[in-house]
Design an enzyme around this catalytic site. Structure first.
Site, short mmCIF file in Angstrom:
data_model
loop_
_atom_site.label_atom_id
_atom_site.label_comp_id
_atom_site.label_asym_id
_atom_site.label_seq_id
_atom_site.Cartn_x
_atom_site.Cartn_y
_atom_site.Cartn_z
N LYS A 37 1.10 -1.23 0.13
CA LYS A 37 0.32 0.11 -0.05
C LYS A 37 0.96 1.24 -0.04
CE LYS A 37 -3.54 -1.12 2.56
NZ LYS A 37 -5.06 -1.16 3.82
N GLY A 38 1.73 0.85 0.50
CA GLY A 38 3.01 2.60 1.10
C GLY A 38 2.96 3.04 -0.42
N ASP A 100 14.82 -0.86 2.34
CA ASP A 100 15.58 -0.57 3.87
C ASP A 100 16.06 -1.82 3.71
OD1 ASP A 100 13.24 -2.52 4.09
OD2 ASP A 100 12.09 -1.07 6.07
N LYS A 128 16.72 3.46 2.75
CA LYS A 128 17.62 3.05 4.01
C LYS A 128 19.18 2.05 3.26
CE LYS A 128 13.38 4.05 6.81
NZ LYS A 128 13.26 3.24 8.09
N PHE A 149 12.11 5.23 11.76
CA PHE A 149 10.61 4.77 11.02
C PHE A 149 9.79 5.81 11.10
CE2 PHE A 149 6.79 3.10 11.75
CZ PHE A 149 6.42 2.21 11.14
N VAL A 150 9.79 5.90 9.37
CA VAL A 150 9.30 7.54 8.78
C VAL A 150 7.24 6.39 8.39
CG1 VAL A 150 11.14 7.89 7.98
CG2 VAL A 150 9.55 6.32 6.76
N ASP A 156 2.28 4.35 6.08
CA ASP A 156 1.92 4.41 7.28
C ASP A 156 2.62 3.52 8.78
OD1 ASP A 156 -0.18 1.15 7.62
OD2 ASP A 156 1.39 1.87 6.27
N ARG A 162 -0.80 7.55 6.86
CA ARG A 162 -1.00 7.88 5.08
C ARG A 162 -1.19 8.82 4.84
NH1 ARG A 162 0.65 2.22 3.29
NH2 ARG A 162 -1.27 1.18 4.51
#
Length: 171
Positions: A37-38, A100, A128, A149-150, A156, A162
């Protein structure tokens, strides 16, 4: 508590530049596959930027997950739903929010190559490198960030944040 890391204006400027960079190296009608979803907000803005740069990308999506409701990746990549159908013989640009561990990008790349993609490239909003567990890198990178952690801009934490128009750090 969250604090802004990358502003809405900086996101827009960098994504516009990415569209130009991609237009110089990729076929005009490349198939863009956004990872959900990101990556949905980034994918939408990126394909509009690619259009401004003279491209006519096709767009599809694939849903992968490795986080669940945690701040740390589970280490297991899960495919939810179907693999896009029109991959064979196509040039693919994978678009994702964060690179990441590298496991999701490696998984998606392998899936698309295994389904006959001609060429698979990738564009990542946030890289990252300190978290890399798989030897993989993106072809196009928006921003390199520390191991923070973003959230925001489609990313989200437990389905929250989001909607933010910028990237923030969760304190």
């Amino acid at each position: 508590m969250i604090s802004e890391l990358i502003s809405q204006d900086d996101l827009k400027a960098r994504i516009d530049m990415l569209g130009v960079e991609i237009s110089k190296e990729c076929p005009k009608d490349i198939l863009v596959i956004g990872l959900l979803k990101g990556g949905f907000v980034f994918t939408a803005d990126l394909v509009r930027s690619m259009d401004k740069a003279g491209m006519t990308p096709n767009v599809d999506f694939m849903r992968l997950s490795s986080y669940g409701s945690s701040k740390k990746s589970s280490g297991e990549v899960l495919l939810s739903g179907n693999i896009p159908a029109n991959i064979n013989g196509r040039d693919i640009l994978i678009v994702d929010d964060i690179l990441d561990s590298g496991k999701s990008l490696a998984y998606a790349t392998d899936v698309f190559k295994g389904h006959g993609a001609n060429n698979v490239m990738s564009c990542i909003l946030l890289d990252k490198p300190a978290r890399r567990e798989v030897d993989i890198s993106a072809d196009f990178i928006g921003f390199e960030v520390e191991n923070l952690f973003v959230v925001g801009y489609g990313i989200d934490y437990n389905e929250k944040y989001r909607h933010l128009p910028y990237i923030a750090v969760v304190d």
